[in-house]
Structures are given as C-alpha cells and as structure tokens.
Design an enzyme around this catalytic site. Structure first.
Site, mmCIF file in Angstrom:
data_model
loop_
_atom_site.group_PDB
_atom_site.id
_atom_site.type_symbol
_atom_site.label_atom_id
_atom_site.label_comp_id
_atom_site.label_asym_id
_atom_site.label_seq_id
_atom_site.Cartn_x
_atom_site.Cartn_y
_atom_site.Cartn_z
ATOM 1 N N LYS A 14 0.832 -1.219 0.000
ATOM 2 C CA LYS A 14 0.000 0.000 0.000
ATOM 3 C C LYS A 14 0.863 1.264 0.000
ATOM 4 O O LYS A 14 0.574 2.215 -0.718
ATOM 5 C CB LYS A 14 -0.940 0.022 1.228
ATOM 6 C CG LYS A 14 -1.872 -1.188 1.307
ATOM 7 C CD LYS A 14 -2.838 -1.070 2.469
ATOM 8 C CE LYS A 14 -2.186 -1.138 3.832
ATOM 9 N NZ LYS A 14 -1.692 -2.467 4.223
ATOM 10 N N ARG A 89 -9.535 0.476 9.042
ATOM 11 C CA ARG A 89 -9.099 -0.884 9.343
ATOM 12 C C ARG A 89 -10.157 -1.666 10.108
ATOM 13 O O ARG A 89 -9.934 -2.839 10.419
ATOM 14 C CB ARG A 89 -7.840 -0.814 10.197
ATOM 15 C CG ARG A 89 -6.576 -1.343 9.535
ATOM 16 C CD ARG A 89 -5.460 -1.123 10.525
ATOM 17 N NE ARG A 89 -4.271 -1.853 10.246
ATOM 18 C CZ ARG A 89 -3.214 -1.346 9.617
ATOM 19 N NH1 ARG A 89 -3.238 -0.127 9.135
ATOM 20 N NH2 ARG A 89 -2.137 -2.066 9.472
ATOM 21 N N ARG A 128 11.467 -6.621 4.810
ATOM 22 C CA ARG A 128 11.373 -5.195 5.125
ATOM 23 C C ARG A 128 11.939 -4.929 6.527
ATOM 24 O O ARG A 128 12.592 -3.923 6.751
ATOM 25 C CB ARG A 128 9.907 -4.754 5.041
ATOM 26 C CG ARG A 128 9.697 -3.272 5.250
ATOM 27 C CD ARG A 128 8.278 -2.848 4.891
ATOM 28 N NE ARG A 128 7.334 -3.080 5.977
ATOM 29 C CZ ARG A 128 6.015 -2.862 5.883
ATOM 30 N NH1 ARG A 128 5.493 -2.432 4.768
ATOM 31 N NH2 ARG A 128 5.235 -3.088 6.913
ATOM 32 N N ARG A 134 11.638 -1.026 11.607
ATOM 33 C CA ARG A 134 10.346 -1.191 12.281
ATOM 34 C C ARG A 134 10.362 -2.471 13.100
ATOM 35 O O ARG A 134 10.480 -3.564 12.556
ATOM 36 C CB ARG A 134 9.220 -1.251 11.248
ATOM 37 C CG ARG A 134 8.695 0.120 10.883
ATOM 38 C CD ARG A 134 7.604 0.028 9.864
ATOM 39 N NE ARG A 134 6.460 -0.768 10.309
ATOM 40 C CZ ARG A 134 5.320 -0.827 9.633
ATOM 41 N NH1 ARG A 134 5.174 -0.165 8.526
ATOM 42 N NH2 ARG A 134 4.330 -1.568 10.103
ATOM 43 N N ARG A 146 -0.414 -9.625 13.316
ATOM 44 C CA ARG A 146 -0.963 -8.542 12.487
ATOM 45 C C ARG A 146 -1.822 -9.110 11.362
ATOM 46 O O ARG A 146 -2.881 -8.561 11.044
ATOM 47 C CB ARG A 146 0.171 -7.697 11.898
ATOM 48 C CG ARG A 146 0.697 -6.683 12.907
ATOM 49 C CD ARG A 146 2.118 -6.264 12.614
ATOM 50 N NE ARG A 146 2.277 -5.560 11.372
ATOM 51 C CZ ARG A 146 3.439 -5.472 10.722
ATOM 52 N NH1 ARG A 146 4.524 -6.070 11.212
ATOM 53 N NH2 ARG A 146 3.517 -4.788 9.621
HETATM 54 P P1 ADP Z 1 1.172 -2.442 7.991
HETATM 55 O O1 ADP Z 1 -0.033 -2.232 7.113
HETATM 56 O O2 ADP Z 1 2.377 -2.850 7.254
HETATM 57 O O3 ADP Z 1 0.896 -3.301 9.181
HETATM 58 P P2 ADP Z 1 0.896 0.227 9.120
HETATM 59 O O4 ADP Z 1 1.984 1.202 9.125
HETATM 60 O O5 ADP Z 1 -0.336 0.541 8.310
HETATM 61 O O6 ADP Z 1 1.593 -1.076 8.621
HETATM 62 O O7 ADP Z 1 0.408 -0.067 10.610
HETATM 63 C C1 ADP Z 1 1.281 -0.401 11.665
HETATM 64 C C2 ADP Z 1 0.490 -0.596 12.966
HETATM 65 O O8 ADP Z 1 -0.159 0.647 13.325
HETATM 66 C C3 ADP Z 1 -0.652 -1.607 12.896
HETATM 67 O O9 ADP Z 1 -0.204 -2.921 13.144
HETATM 68 C C4 ADP Z 1 -1.580 -1.077 14.006
HETATM 69 O O10 ADP Z 1 -1.105 -1.442 15.287
HETATM 70 C C5 ADP Z 1 -1.442 0.412 13.895
HETATM 71 N N1 ADP Z 1 -2.478 1.022 13.021
HETATM 72 C C6 ADP Z 1 -2.238 1.659 11.828
HETATM 73 N N2 ADP Z 1 -3.392 2.089 11.287
HETATM 74 C C7 ADP Z 1 -4.389 1.719 12.135
HETATM 75 C C8 ADP Z 1 -5.809 1.857 12.111
HETATM 76 N N3 ADP Z 1 -6.440 2.460 11.095
HETATM 77 N N4 ADP Z 1 -6.515 1.344 13.149
HETATM 78 C C9 ADP Z 1 -5.900 0.749 14.167
HETATM 79 N N5 ADP Z 1 -4.573 0.568 14.251
HETATM 80 C C10 ADP Z 1 -3.807 1.043 13.242
#
Ligand code: ADP
Length: 190
Positions: A14, A89, A128, A134, A146
């Site tokens: 994404k 999400r 990654r 991260r 996740r």
């Molecule tokens: P990825 O999609 O690779 O897991 P992100 O950077 O989108 O990475 O998200 C990292 C973490 O941030 C998620 O595992 C979650 O804990 C938190 N997070 C991000 N966006 C949301 C959201 N919209 N609602 C709840 N938690 C979120």
C-alpha cells in the site's frame, strides 16, 4: 474530489503504491501507520499508548485513529483528494470516515484492494524488517498476529465498500509498475 481507500493486508504494498498515486494524481497521502509512528517519534502520550499495541501487532483504538484522520481532513481543506492507506481498518472506522466526508460534502470514490497471499506477506515483511527499523516487522510472531488481526477485523471492511458498489481488487503480486498500471486503470474509471 478523488478519495481512494488503498486496502490490503500488512506488506501488500500500500505504501509503495501510494507514492505512485501521489505522483500521478497529486493526492494527499494519509497513512495512519505513518501518523502513529510520527506520534511515537515525538514521544507524545498518544504515541506511547499506541506503541504498546503496535509492538504486539494489535490495532490501536478506533477513536484514536478516527481523531487523527479528522484533524488531517480539517488541515487540508483545499485538497484535490486523499489516499487513505491503512485506514479504515475496522467497519466502525469505515462508517466514521463516511460521516466525516459527508460533513465536508464529499465521499469515498472507491476502494482498491491489493491481493497477496499470507506466505508472500510474511516473507515480504521479514525482508522489510531487516532494513526498515520497524520493530513490528522484525518478529515473525508479531507479523502473524498482524495478519490475524487483519483477517478478523479488517477484511470485513471490504464488504462495507462492496455494499456501496465501491470495491475493486487487483493482483498485488508482480512488478511495482504492473500493479500501478492496474490501479491506474481502476482510478481512470472513477
Ligand atoms: P502495515 O499495514 O504494514 O501493518 P501500518 O503502518 O499501516 O503497517 O500499521 C502499523 C500498525 O499501526 C498496525 O499494526 C496497528 O497497530 C497500527 N495502526 C495503523 N493504522 C491503524 C488503524 N487504522 N486502526 C488501528 N490501528 C492502526
């Protein structure tokens, strides 16, 4: 306005495809993951609370991310449109986003989902994790958590947009340019 939801599990690409969409359409990129990591690096109270959950591979509470998105929409009143990346999400977040956009006399144009199987995701995230710094990408247990959170809480968000006839899916395996071309074909149809 052109408002796109870029959807897919962790590691689907994404973030990479968001960069392409910024170049092609001049949209504002709103990634809740990036916003949360920004709070963490600034050492805010919100960041400290979020970090505990993120390090376990769990979602941050809906109210927290909805509040962050609402602030960003207010701060970019004259935008041509937005790319929502990693948000919504949960179905509650999707419904809140509809309400926020409605209050600005706007709406989501469509959701574009990147389809990638679980084995490929785990492989990409571990790769990654080697250079992204991260911590949530470095640990196989957190990665699996996740993906589980995604399947349980986030996958149903696709149904929310299918019900509105706003859902399109794209094969997320291929070169960056091939996938980007697939996304462009969908965006052109809006
Ligand atoms: P990825 O999609 O690779 O897991 P992100 O950077 O989108 O990475 O998200 C990292 C973490 O941030 C998620 O595992 C979650 O804990 C938190 N997070 C991000 N966006 C949301 C959201 N919209 N609602 C709840 N938690 C979120």
């Amino acid at each position: 306005m052109l408002n796109l939801v870029l959807f897919g599990p962790p590691g689907a690409g994404k973030g990479t495809q968001s960069q392409k969409l910024i170049e092609h359409y001049g949209l504002i990129h709103l990634s809740t993951g990036d916003l949360l990591r920004g709070e963490i690096s600034q050492g805010t109270e919100l960041g400290l609370e979020a970090k505990k959950l993120m390090d376990e591979g769990l979602l941050v509470p809906d109210a927290v991310v909805i509040g962050m998105i609402s602030n960003k929409l207010d701060a970019n009143k004259n935008a041509k449109g937005f790319i929502f990346d990693g948000f919504p999400r949960t179905v509650a977040q999707a419904s809140a986003l509809d309400d926020l956009l409605k209050s600005k006399k706007s709406a989501i144009s469509g959701m574009i989902a990147l389809e990638v199987n679980d084995d490929e995701l785990e492989h990409r995230l571990l790769l990654r994790g080697k250079d992204s710094g991260r911590s949530d990408d470095a640990n196989p247990e957190v990665i699996r958590k996740r993906i589980k959170e995604y399947n349980e809480k986030t996958a149903p968000v696709a149904g929310f947009y299918k019900d509105q006839n706003k859902f399109k899916s794209i094969n997320g395996i291929g070169t960056i340019d091939e996938i980007s071309a697939g996304i462009d074909a969908v965006v052109t149809s809006y």
